[in-house]
Design an enzyme around this catalytic site. Sequence first.
Site, short mmCIF file in Angstrom:
data_model
loop_
_atom_site.label_atom_id
_atom_site.label_comp_id
_atom_site.label_asym_id
_atom_site.label_seq_id
_atom_site.Cartn_x
_atom_site.Cartn_y
_atom_site.Cartn_z
N ARG A 87 0.84 -1.21 0.00
CA ARG A 87 0.00 0.00 0.00
C ARG A 87 0.87 1.25 0.00
O ARG A 87 0.52 2.27 -0.59
CB ARG A 87 -0.92 0.00 1.23
CG ARG A 87 -2.01 -1.08 1.18
CD ARG A 87 -2.98 -0.93 2.34
NE ARG A 87 -4.00 -1.97 2.35
CZ ARG A 87 -3.90 -3.14 2.98
NH1 ARG A 87 -2.82 -3.42 3.70
NH2 ARG A 87 -4.87 -4.02 2.94
N ASP A 147 -11.08 -4.37 8.02
CA ASP A 147 -10.18 -5.37 8.63
C ASP A 147 -10.95 -6.25 9.62
O ASP A 147 -10.75 -7.47 9.69
CB ASP A 147 -9.02 -4.67 9.34
CG ASP A 147 -8.12 -3.91 8.37
OD1 ASP A 147 -8.06 -4.32 7.19
OD2 ASP A 147 -7.50 -2.91 8.76
N ARG A 150 -13.12 -8.75 7.74
CA ARG A 150 -12.34 -9.90 7.24
C ARG A 150 -12.07 -10.88 8.37
O ARG A 150 -12.24 -12.09 8.21
CB ARG A 150 -11.02 -9.38 6.64
CG ARG A 150 -11.22 -8.72 5.30
CD ARG A 150 -9.94 -8.18 4.70
NE ARG A 150 -10.19 -7.76 3.33
CZ ARG A 150 -9.54 -6.79 2.71
NH1 ARG A 150 -8.57 -6.12 3.33
NH2 ARG A 150 -9.82 -6.47 1.46
N HIS A 174 -3.89 0.41 8.69
CA HIS A 174 -4.44 -0.52 7.70
C HIS A 174 -3.25 -1.11 6.93
O HIS A 174 -2.88 -0.63 5.89
CB HIS A 174 -5.37 0.25 6.77
CG HIS A 174 -6.08 -0.60 5.77
ND1 HIS A 174 -6.68 -1.79 6.10
CD2 HIS A 174 -6.29 -0.44 4.45
CE1 HIS A 174 -7.24 -2.30 5.02
NE2 HIS A 174 -7.01 -1.51 4.01
#
Length: 307
Positions: A87, A147, A150, A174
Amino acid sequence: MKITVVGAGNVGATAAQRLVDKELANEVVLVDIIEGLPQGKGLDMYESAPIEATDTHVIGTNSYDETAGSHIVVITAGIARKPGMTREQLQDTNADIVKGVTEAIVAKSPQAILIVVSNPLDVMTYVAYKVSGFERHRVIGMAGILDTARYRTFIAMELGVSVEDVQALVLGGHGDSMVPLVRYTTVAGVPVTEFLDKPTIDKLVQRTRDGGIEIVNYLKTGSAYYAPSAAAVEMVKTVVKDKKRILPCAAYLQGEYGLRDTYIGVPVKLGRKGIEKIVEVPLTAEEKAALTKSAEEVKNNIAKLKL
Ligand code: APR
């Protein structure tokens, strides 16, 4: 209620569709720099309204004029990851994009609440905060809900139970340093440790950390968007309906959790005004150290910004 979604790509268009389907606004404005893309997707979406029985009007545009007076703006503009990318490698490109988008939005909607989705999430939310000059309660990042979703999904899959019965909290940045709080993870109110042994929980925690890249490796041409858009819309819904839910979101800290001058995922109370409270849950020394380390990583990346 008028909501703008900037970026008509995978996350933005899916978020707009969810907003329309759930009738969360009178008007949804979809903005993108690619000519025709938001117009085409917006019209297509509006043509689904009679079937979905929703009166949310959606339009697509390349200009910010139509966004004027938005109550909430979801920023998804930017490039997405491809296999092999972190990221953080998106940072320079997306910082320029988020800066430009924020300036354009603020000029037309000075009272808006900004919900940032572009990655790297915590740093991009910081960019929107600094560039907008808005109070911190009006600039919020979407990551913790994703998150946590998930993590909840993986636990439900492992146990063969409803995802609804798994409650959890994932804090931190994140990225690889996110902090799933196993101690606060429950299945129908019972601690998850009563159902799963440590190696299994560790495996699910690691899969949560790698949740984004798992999807990128499947898709190869981009990154996840169904769950990210659902998470962003959950935040919108909480604000629109003034639900005052406690949700993990990226917030600008000014001393909470012993951290300051950074965005990081923490539980917040979300309502009509945006972040109404940063909720400080008790952490063990180990959890606190993990959160602090995660915040330091975000801060190091913030320091690399050329705003
Ligand atoms: N203004 C408006 N839109 C822009 C701009 C800009 N300055 N720059 C890029 N865009 C648009 C692109 O034209 C594209 O349509 O943003 C959209 C991004 O869409 P995708 O490439 O499909 O990416 P997506 O999967 O939606 O992810 C967007 O969200 O989850 C994060 O990491 C992800 O940073 C990425 C962002």
